[in-house]
Design a protein around this motif. Structure first.
Motif, PDB file in Angstrom:
ATOM      1  N   ARG A   1       0.815  -1.214   0.000  1.00 33.38           N
ATOM      2  CA  ARG A   1       0.000   0.000   0.000  1.00 33.38           C
ATOM      3  C   ARG A   1       0.848   1.263   0.000  1.00 33.38           C
ATOM      4  O   ARG A   1       0.682   2.142   0.841  1.00 33.38           O
ATOM      5  N   ARG A   2       1.765   1.344  -0.849  1.00 34.39           N
ATOM      6  CA  ARG A   2       2.540   2.580  -0.964  1.00 34.39           C
ATOM      7  C   ARG A   2       1.614   3.648  -1.529  1.00 34.39           C
ATOM      8  O   ARG A   2       0.994   3.447  -2.565  1.00 34.39           O
ATOM      9  N   PRO A   3       1.517   4.764  -0.832  1.00 35.45           N
ATOM     10  CA  PRO A   3       0.625   5.812  -1.340  1.00 35.45           C
ATOM     11  C   PRO A   3       1.119   6.308  -2.696  1.00 35.45           C
ATOM     12  O   PRO A   3       2.312   6.526  -2.876  1.00 35.45           O
TER      13      PRO A   3
ATOM     14  N   ALA B   1      -0.921  14.371  -4.068  1.00 33.26           N
ATOM     15  CA  ALA B   1      -1.206  15.613  -4.800  1.00 33.26           C
ATOM     16  C   ALA B   1      -2.643  16.055  -4.563  1.00 33.26           C
ATOM     17  O   ALA B   1      -2.927  17.257  -4.402  1.00 33.26           O
ATOM     18  N   GLN B   2      -3.532  15.087  -4.492  1.00 35.72           N
ATOM     19  CA  GLN B   2      -4.950  15.391  -4.282  1.00 35.72           C
ATOM     20  C   GLN B   2      -5.156  16.069  -2.922  1.00 35.72           C
ATOM     21  O   GLN B   2      -5.846  17.086  -2.813  1.00 35.72           O
ATOM     22  N   LEU B   3      -4.519  15.450  -1.917  1.00 36.35           N
ATOM     23  CA  LEU B   3      -4.675  16.010  -0.567  1.00 36.35           C
ATOM     24  C   LEU B   3      -4.097  17.422  -0.501  1.00 36.35           C
ATOM     25  O   LEU B   3      -4.673  18.339   0.088  1.00 36.35           O
ATOM     26  N   GLU B   4      -2.950  17.590  -1.147  1.00 30.49           N
ATOM     27  CA  GLU B   4      -2.306  18.903  -1.141  1.00 30.49           C
ATOM     28  C   GLU B   4      -3.195  19.932  -1.823  1.00 30.49           C
ATOM     29  O   GLU B   4      -3.266  21.098  -1.410  1.00 30.49           O
TER      30      GLU B   4
ATOM     31  N   GLU C   1      -1.715  14.014   7.868  1.00 31.99           N
ATOM     32  CA  GLU C   1      -1.927  12.848   6.999  1.00 31.99           C
ATOM     33  C   GLU C   1      -0.907  12.818   5.852  1.00 31.99           C
ATOM     34  O   GLU C   1      -0.324  11.782   5.539  1.00 31.99           O
ATOM     35  N   ILE C   2      -0.713  13.995   5.273  1.00 28.73           N
ATOM     36  CA  ILE C   2       0.239  14.065   4.157  1.00 28.73           C
ATOM     37  C   ILE C   2       1.630  13.677   4.606  1.00 28.73           C
ATOM     38  O   ILE C   2       2.342  12.920   3.920  1.00 28.73           O
TER      39      ILE C   2
ATOM     40  N   LYS D   1       3.808  10.686   3.115  1.00 28.16           N
ATOM     41  CA  LYS D   1       5.128  10.910   2.511  1.00 28.16           C
ATOM     42  C   LYS D   1       6.173  10.037   3.179  1.00 28.16           C
ATOM     43  O   LYS D   1       7.060   9.486   2.513  1.00 28.16           O
ATOM     44  N   ALA D   2       6.049   9.914   4.485  1.00 23.91           N
ATOM     45  CA  ALA D   2       7.006   9.077   5.215  1.00 23.91           C
ATOM     46  C   ALA D   2       6.900   7.630   4.721  1.00 23.91           C
ATOM     47  O   ALA D   2       7.902   6.967   4.484  1.00 23.91           O
TER      48      ALA D   2
END
Lengths: 424, 515
Positions: free
Chosen positions: A174-176, A182-185, A202-203, A207-208
C-alpha cells in the motif's frame, strides 16, 4: 466490394495433404523411386522428377454403374437418320467417345520435388555406427535463454520483469501513490483550519510511508538468465581422394565421381553444412578444385601415402576434429608402389582413422571386370584388407559398372539392425 | 459514367487494384440496371497459379480439413499442369455470402473483366436465386462451417490418432455421394446452428458422463423379434437412401466423434449436391451474363476494339462444342449448351418464329428476355430446364441425335431419334434424362437390419436399364460400409420387376480402431 490480395499468403497450403499422401503411398513411391534410379543417371535422379505408382491402395472407391442399355444424345449428326443401325466397333459408331466413361487410370503419375525424392531415395540408409563416432561427436556450446535470475550483470537487467515485480510489491505494501498526495495537497488550499492541520499530518504520514517503501527495491530486480547448452556439431567435411595416375581410365573416374556425388547428397541430408576437399594424387598429392580433380590431366607413379599425408595436413590446419565430422572416400584402381604400403598403412591407422567418422575405399575396375572374383587382390586392396582384419574401421568395396554404384553405396550405409531397434 | 466514350476502363493488358475496382463498378452498373441481377456482396481475391492448384485439390473451397486424398489430387493435377496438359481455370467462385471469386494473377485486364462479369455477377446471381441453392445450401454459414470442420477433424486427430480419423474419413468419402437428402421436407440446413449444436452435444456428453450408469443392472432386454418387421423398420427410419445419415444415427459401435465426422462429410456433400444438378444452367447463366456485360462495355466504349476481340477469342474457346466424332469430344460442353439455350430463349422471347410460338406459347414474343431468363434461372434445374426450353431450332442447329445401345442387340447401336419433326420430343426427353440426378447416381437404399440374427445390414440397389454396379468398386465401398457398421453388410441388386440380379457381401475388418 472487397478486393483481397491473397498472393502473399503463405504458399503450399496443401503441403500437409501432400505429405499425408506421400506417407500413405510411401512403400509404393519408394519402389518407384528406386526403379527410376536404376533407369536414369544419378545426376538426373537426384533432381527429383516424375514418378508413377500403381493406383492400388490409393484409390477412392465410389459406387459406379456399368453395362446395361445406354441412351445418349450427341451433337453433330451428319448423315444418320432415324432407324439406322451402327456397327459397334469401327468408324462412325461414335462409341470411341462416349461421355462419362473414362476411368482407365491404372497408374498414377506425379512429380516429386528434389527433397522429397532424395529423402525417399536415401530413406533406409543411415550413417554407420562406428565406435569412434563418439570422439568426433564432441559438442560445441551455445547460449540459450533460461528464465530470470536475481543476480547477473547490469547489461542483462530485464526491465519489464523488474517493474512488474516492483509494482506488485508497491500495491501489496500500500505505498501511497503520488496522485493521492497531490490530491490532498490540492485540498489544503481551500479548507478550514482544523481540517487543514489534519490533512498536513496525513500528508506527512503518507510521505514518510512513501519514503519507507521505495519505488524500486533491490529485491525487485531480475536479470535475464542464459545457459550454455551443448550443440551437436552440424558440419561435416568430405575428403575425396583419388588416384589420377595414368592407369585410371575415364570410366573409372566416372565411377568414382558417381560415388562421391551420392556421398555428398547423403551428407547434406544429415549435416547443415558440408565442405568438400578434393585431393588427387599420383606420386605426389595436391588439393585441387572439382574440375581439375575430375578432368585435369596428370601423370606419374602412384604413392597413396602422399594423399593420406596431404589429407592429414589439411585436417590439422583447417578442420579441427572437435568441430567437424570428417568423412573420407578414396577411389583408386588399386595400384600402389610396393614400398609405399607400410607408410600408407601406418598413416591411415595412426593419423587418419582416429579422426574420421568413416573411411571408405572404393576400388574401381574397367567395365566388364568381375570384381570379387579376382583371385589375388590389388596391392592396395590387400593392404586395406589386412588392416581391416586387424580391426581398423575401414569399409571397402569393388565396383566396375555404373549400375553397381548405388547398390554398393546402399550396402555401405544400410541401416544396421541394432540401430533400427534403437531408433524405434 | 457520363458517357465519355473515350474513357476506357483500362488500356492494354496490365491491371492493378484500382482497375479491378473500376471494372467491377462498371460491370455492376450494367448487371444491376440493365440485366436486373440480384447478387450477394462480392469479394474478389487475387491468387497465384499455385494457390489455384491448392484450391483445385480441395474442391475449390478456401479452407478444408486435411486428408490425404486432397494431396493426391494436388499431386496429380500439378503433374498435368507442369507438363502443360492442363490449363488452369481463370477463376473459381464460391457459393457463399459474400460471394468469393478467385482471380488468377496472370490474367490480362480483359480476362479479369470477363472473369468478374462471369463469376462475380453471373454465378453469383445464380447462387443467390436458384431454388436448389436456396433450398439446400446455406451460403452464409458454409465458410464458418468448413472452418469448424477443419478444427474438429484436427482435434479428433489429436485425441484419437490420425489413423483412426483417416479410416473414418476414407469410409465416409466413399459413401459421400450417398450421403445426401434428395427430398426437401426437412428444414433447411443452418450450418451455423449446426456448428454450435456439435459443440453443445460434446460438452453435454462430457458434463453428463457418469460411470455409474454402466453398473446399473438392466432388465431383460426386449427381444427384437417382438417388434413386427414393419415397426422395426419404422423405428430405424427405413428404407433410407442417405447411407451416411443412417450410419450416423444407427451404426451400433461408432464413437460419438466418428458420428460427428460422418455428419461433417454429409453436410458438405449436401452443400455440393445442387451444383451437380445445375451445371449446364449455372455455366450457361454465367456465360450469358458475361457475354451481355462485355458487349455492353464495348458498346459504351469502355473497352477497346482490340480488347473486345481478345474477349471474343476466349469466349469462343469456352463455348466451343466439338462434334461427337471429333477427337476432342467428351460429352456436351455445359458452357456451350447452356449459353446456346440462354441465347435461344432470348431469341424466342424477342424475335419468335411460328415454330417457337407453337412450342413455347408462354414466352414467345413476350418481349422482356431478362424477365423470362431470371425466372428460368430461379426456378429450374438442368433436367427440367432442358426438357422445357430446348427448342427444335437449337436441336437442328447443334444437330442432336439419340443413340440407343442395347447390349442384347447384336446388330449394333440404333439411332433412335434425330433432329426432325418425329424426333424433337424424344431427343429432348433423353437429353434431359442425362441430367437427371435420379438417373445419374445409383439408387441404393438401406432396406433392413437383421436385428434378431447377426445384425447384418441389408442394402438394395435398384437396377435401372440393366446397369449393374462395378464389381471391384462395389466391394471396396462395401468394405468401408461394413467397417463403419461393424457387422456384415450385404447389397442386393434388384431390377424393376423385383428379380435378384446379384449380391455383394462384405465383413468388417475387425473393430474400428478407436472402439
Amino acid at each position: 466490394m472487397h478486393i483481397v490480395d491473397r498472393r502473399l499468403n503463405p504458399s503450399s497450403k496443401s503441403l500437409e495433404n501432400r505429405q499425408r499422401f506421400l506417407r500413405r503411398a510411401k512403400a509404393l513411391v519408394q519402389g518407384a523411386v528406386k526403379k527410376s534410379a536404376q533407369d536414369r543417371d544419378i545426376k538426373d535422379v537426384l533432381e527429383g522428377g516424375e514418378v508413377s505408382i500403381p493406383l492400388d491402395g490409393m484409390n477412392e472407391p465410389r459406387f459406379r454403374r456399368e453395362g446395361g442399355t445406354r441412351d445418349m444424345v450427341l451433337p453433330g449428326n451428319k448423315k444418320f437418320v432415324e432407324g439406322d443401325i451402327l456397327p459397334r466397333s469401327g468408324e462412325g459408331s461414335g462409341k470411341a467417345s462416349e461421355p462419362g466413361e473414362g476411368d482407365g487410370e491404372d497408374a498414377f503419375r506425379f512429380v516429386l520435388s528434389r527433397n522429397e525424392f532424395v529423402d525417399l531415395f536415401l530413406d533406409d540408409l543411415e550413417l554407420p555406427d562406428l565406435a569412434k563416432r563418439k570422439l568426433a561427436e564432441a559438442e560445441s556450446e551455445g547460449l540459450h535463454r533460461a528464465g530470470y535470475a536475481t543476480s547477473g550483470s547490469p547489461a542483462n537487467i530485464s526491465v519489464t520483469r523488474t517493474v512488474r515485480l516492483a509494482l506488485a510489491r508497491r500495491v501489496a505494501l500500500r505505498r501511497p501513490s503520488a496522485d493521492t498526495i497531490a490530491q490532498l495537497e490540492a485540498e489544503i488550499a481551500d479548507c478550514d483550519e482544523p481540517r487543514r492541520s489534519e490533512l498536513l499530518v496525513e500528508i506527512d504520514a503518507l510521505k514518510a510511508k512513501a519514503r519507507r517503501i521505495p519505488f524500486i527495491d533491490p529485491i525487485d530486480i531480475r536479470y535475464r538468465r542464459f545457459e550454455t547448452v551443448p550443440k551437436p556439431v552440424a558440419q561435416a567435411v568430405m575428403f575425396c581422394l583419388m588416384d589420377v595416375s595414368g592407369s585410371m581410365s575415364e570410366h573409372m573416374k566416372d565411377l568414382a565421381k558417381r560415388f562421391y556425388m551420392l556421398l555428398y547428397v547423403f551428407l547434406t541430408r544429415r549435416y547443415r553444412h558440408v565442405e568438400i576437399v578434393f585431393i588427387r594424387h599420383t606420386d605426389r598429392a595436391e588439393e585441387v578444385d572439382e574440375d581439375t580433380f575430375f578432368h585435369g590431366p596428370a601423370s606419374g607413379g602412384t604413392l597413396v601415402s602422399s594423399a593420406l599425408a596431404t589429407m592429414h595436413d589439411i585436417v590439422r590446419s583447417r578442420f579441427r576434429p572437435a568441430d567437424w565430422n570428417i568423412y573420407a572416400a578414396q577411389a583408386s584402381d588399386g595400384d600402389n608402389s610396393y614400398a609405399d604400403g607400410d607408410v600408407a598403412g601406418r598413416l591411415l591407422i595412426e593419423k587418419i582413422l582416429p579422426v574420421t567418422q568413416f573411411f571408405a575405399y572404393l576400388e574401381v575396375g574397367e567395365a566388364g571386370g568381375h570384381p570379387g572374383f579376382e583371385l589375388s587382390g590389388s596391392s592396395l586392396w590387400t593392404l586395406y584388407q589386412r588392416l581391416q582384419a586387424e580391426g581398423a574401421p575401414l569399409s571397402m568395396r569393388k565396383v566396375s559398372d555404373r549400375s553397381e554404384i548405388f547398390p554398393v553405396f546402399h550396402d555401405l550405409f544400410k541401416r544396421r539392425r541394432h540401430q533400427e531397434r534403437a531408433a524405434s | 459514367m457520363t458517357a465519355n466514350s473515350a474513357e476506357r476502363l483500362y488500356e492494354g493488358a496490365d491491371w492493378d487494384f484500382a482497375t479491378l475496382q473500376r471494372i467491377h463498378d462498371a460491370c455492376e452498373k450494367i448487371a444491376k440496371s440493365e440485366l436486373g441481377l440480384d447478387v450477394y456482396p462480392n469479394q474478389i481475391e487475387v491468387i497465384t497459379a499455385e494457390q489455384m492448384l491448392d484450391a483445385y485439390s480441395s474442391v475449390g473451397m478456401p479452407l478444408y480439413y486435411k486428408h490425404w486424398s486432397f494431396g493426391k489430387h494436388f499431386a496429380h493435377q500439378e503433374a498435368f499442369y507442369r507438363k502443360g496438359l492442363m490449363g488452369l481455370a481463370y477463376e473459381i467462385v464460391i457459393n457463399s455470402s459474400p460471394c468469393i471469386s478467385y482471380l488468377m494473377e496472370e490474367n490480362t485486364a480483359t480476362m479479369q473483366t470477363l472473369v468478374i462479369a462471369h463469376a462475380a455477377f453471373g454465378h453469383n446471381h445464380f447462387f443467390k436465386n436458384n431454388y436448389l441453392f436456396k433450398q439446400w445450401t446455406d451460403a452464409d454459414g458454409i465458410l464458418d462451417y468448413l472452418d469448424f470442420a477443419k478444427g474438429y477433424v484436427a482435434q479428433c486427430e489429436e485425441r484419437h490418432g490420425r489413423l483412426a480419423v483417416e479410416r473414418t474419413l476414407d469410409a465416409a468419402h466413399a459413401l459421400m455421394s450417398h450421403g445426401v437428402d434428395r427430398y426437401p421436407g426437412k428444414k433447411k440446413l443452418d450450418l451455423r446452428a449446426e456448428e454450435k449444436r456439435a459443440g453443445q452435444r460434446r460438452s453435454h456428453e462430457e458434463s453428463a458422463f457418469n460411470d455409474l450408469w454402466r453398473t446399473v443392472p438392466t432388465g431383460p432386454l426386449k427381444s427384437a423379434s417382438t417388434l413386427s418387421d414393419e415397426r422395426r423398420r419404422t423405428l430405424l427410419g427405413l428404407p433410407q437412401e442417405n447411407l451416411l445419415y443412417f450410419l450416423e444415427k444407427s451404426a451400433p459401435r461408432l464413437q460419438s466423434w466418428q458420428r460427428e465426422l460422418l455428419r461433417i462429410v454429409r453436410h458438405i456433400a449436401q452443400y455440393f449436391y445442387p451444383q451437380g444438378q445445375v451445371k449446364v444452367m449455372n455455366e450457361g447463366t454465367a456465360t450469358y451474363v458475361h457475354y451481355r456485360i462485355m458487349t455492353r462495355l464495348h458498346e459504351q466504349g469502355l473497352i477497346s476494339d482490340g480488347n473486345f476481340l481478345e474477349f471474343l477469342q476466349s469466349h469462343t474457346n469456352v463455348v466451343f462444342q466439338p462434334d461427337f466424332d471429333d477427337p476432342r469430344f467428351s460429352g456436351f460442353n455445359p458452357y456451350a449448351l447452356g449459353f446456346a439455350m440462354m441465347q435461344d430463349i432470348e431469341r424466342i422471347v424477342v424475335n419468335p418464329e411460328d415454330e417457337d410460338r407453337e412450342w413455347f406459347p408462354d414466352i414467345a414474343g413476350t418481349g422482356d428476355a431478362m424477365a423470362v431468363l431470371r425466372d428460368v434461372w430461379a426456378n429450374y434445374r438442368d433436367e427440367s430446364f432442358i426438357s422445357q426450353f430446348l427448342s427444335p431450332r437449337l436441336m437442328r442447329q447443334m444437330r442432336m441425335f439419340h443413340l440407343h445401345d442395347d447390349p442384347a442387340e447384336t446388330a449394333g447401336i440404333r439411332v433412335d431419334a434425330i433432329h426432325d419433326e418425329r424426333g424433337y420430343r424424344r431427343v429432348r426427353r433423353e437429353l434431359a434424362r442425362q441430367y437427371d440426378v435420379g438417373f445419374i447416381d445409383a439408387n441404393i437404399e438401406v432396406v433392413d437390419v437383421d436385428l434378431a440374427g447377426d445384425r447384418r445390414l441389408m442394402l438394395r440397389h435398384t437396377v435401372i436399364k440393366g446397369a449393374r454396379l462395378n464389381e471391384a468398386d462395389a466391394k471396396r465401398v462395401l468394405q468401408h460400409l461394413a467397417d463403419l457398421w461393424s457387422y456384415d453388410v450385404s447389397l442386393a441388386e434388384v431390377d424393376a420387376t423385383g428379380t435378384l440380379l446379384g449380391e455383394h457381401v462384405s465383413s468388417p475388418r475387425g473393430i474400428p480402431a478407436a472402439a
